[in-house]
Design a protein around this motif. Sequence first.
Motif, short mmCIF file in Angstrom:
data_model
loop_
_atom_site.label_atom_id
_atom_site.label_comp_id
_atom_site.label_asym_id
_atom_site.label_seq_id
_atom_site.Cartn_x
_atom_site.Cartn_y
_atom_site.Cartn_z
N MET A 159 -22.01 2.43 -109.15
CA MET A 159 -21.99 1.05 -109.64
C MET A 159 -21.12 0.16 -108.77
O MET A 159 -21.50 -0.95 -108.40
CB MET A 159 -21.46 1.02 -111.08
N ALA A 160 -19.91 0.65 -108.46
CA ALA A 160 -18.96 -0.15 -107.68
C ALA A 160 -19.52 -0.49 -106.31
O ALA A 160 -19.38 -1.62 -105.83
CB ALA A 160 -17.64 0.60 -107.54
N GLU A 161 -20.17 0.47 -105.66
CA GLU A 161 -20.76 0.23 -104.35
C GLU A 161 -21.87 -0.81 -104.44
O GLU A 161 -21.97 -1.73 -103.62
CB GLU A 161 -21.28 1.53 -103.76
N PHE A 162 -22.73 -0.66 -105.45
CA PHE A 162 -23.82 -1.61 -105.63
C PHE A 162 -23.31 -3.02 -105.91
O PHE A 162 -23.85 -4.01 -105.40
CB PHE A 162 -24.74 -1.16 -106.78
N MET A 163 -22.26 -3.13 -106.71
CA MET A 163 -21.72 -4.42 -107.10
C MET A 163 -20.93 -5.10 -105.98
O MET A 163 -20.54 -6.26 -106.10
CB MET A 163 -20.82 -4.25 -108.34
N GLY A 164 -20.71 -4.36 -104.89
CA GLY A 164 -19.98 -4.93 -103.77
C GLY A 164 -18.48 -4.76 -103.86
O GLY A 164 -17.73 -5.40 -103.12
N TRP A 165 -18.04 -3.87 -104.76
CA TRP A 165 -16.62 -3.60 -104.96
C TRP A 165 -16.35 -2.10 -104.88
O TRP A 165 -15.89 -1.49 -105.84
CB TRP A 165 -16.17 -4.16 -106.32
N PRO A 166 -16.66 -1.47 -103.74
CA PRO A 166 -16.52 -0.01 -103.64
C PRO A 166 -15.06 0.43 -103.70
O PRO A 166 -14.15 -0.33 -103.34
CB PRO A 166 -17.13 0.28 -102.27
N PHE A 167 -14.88 1.65 -104.14
CA PHE A 167 -13.53 2.24 -104.17
C PHE A 167 -13.17 2.73 -102.77
O PHE A 167 -14.00 3.31 -102.07
CB PHE A 167 -13.49 3.41 -105.15
#
Length: 311
Positions: A220-228
């Motif tokens: 989700m984070a990668e898709f949303m543009g906010w990767p960990f």
Amino acid sequence: MADQSIPSDDQLPQKYTPNFTYFQGFWCRSELVPNITSFQNHFQALDADIVLASKPKTGTTWLKALAFSILNRHRFPLSNSPLASSNPHDLVPYFEMTLYNNGCHPDFADVSSPRLFATHLSYHALAESIKNSKARIVYVTRNPPDVIVSMWHFATSRPERAHWPIDECFEQFCRGEEGFGPFWDHVLGYWKQSTANPNKTLFLKYEEMKGNPVGQIKNMAEFMGWPFSEEEEKEGAIDEIAEFCSLSNLKNLEVNKSGSLKTMKRQTNSFFRKGEAGDYVNFLSPSAVERYSKIVDGKLSGSGFTFKMCC
């Protein structure tokens, strides 16, 4: 804009659902029609926007908590998360039920980017500005028999619906006349978009999220543009969000045990029950599950997507 008329005789369900309207190819509460129209006509999406889409009772509350935590992890440590004092539905508002309710035309000037919104609307009913922008859509769905049971519990948590038979709820779903339904059309709309443009729409399955929450949060984070970052992963940031946003933790927060929503007339505890995959076996007969599965399988035939029953 899609035709708003009542469907032709061969499309009509066996009976109307009280206070429901067939609008633009789906069923919704009649009072939502002006809100939906206002949203479609006035909302201007930004490329950085993130829209959480779902059919009711498919994991919406959980999705909102996860997305909010991912986007705000640098602003709020989990020890001071707004989720500790506010329900996810108050933090991530619906277009059609809160933002554009009662003739409101919200001003988003002070909303920081990326803006996070939610909707139960089908894909074709979204504002054109969302479809035509780079705004990203995260969609979650769930095995339909569990959705039926969850909706029945949610509806009967209200005193006026306390004695609604589960058989009537089941038949409503079989006719496709449930809120924002038919279920199969809702799923198909977002599934087709996710396969045609995977950078625009992320399609999530509730059961896979339950089975691998850390992996799905990372996705989700990668898709949303906010990767960990690697450092965040090593420090356990994803695991901490998974634990904080788990049903057991959210359910036991005081705000979700005895509070009420600021944005809707609902007690917060009505959004938290079991959250188990396959709980439908305790409420629906095998023949009922088989019947509905055949209906859904037929509607999804040829799409490349199927539901796998849990039990």
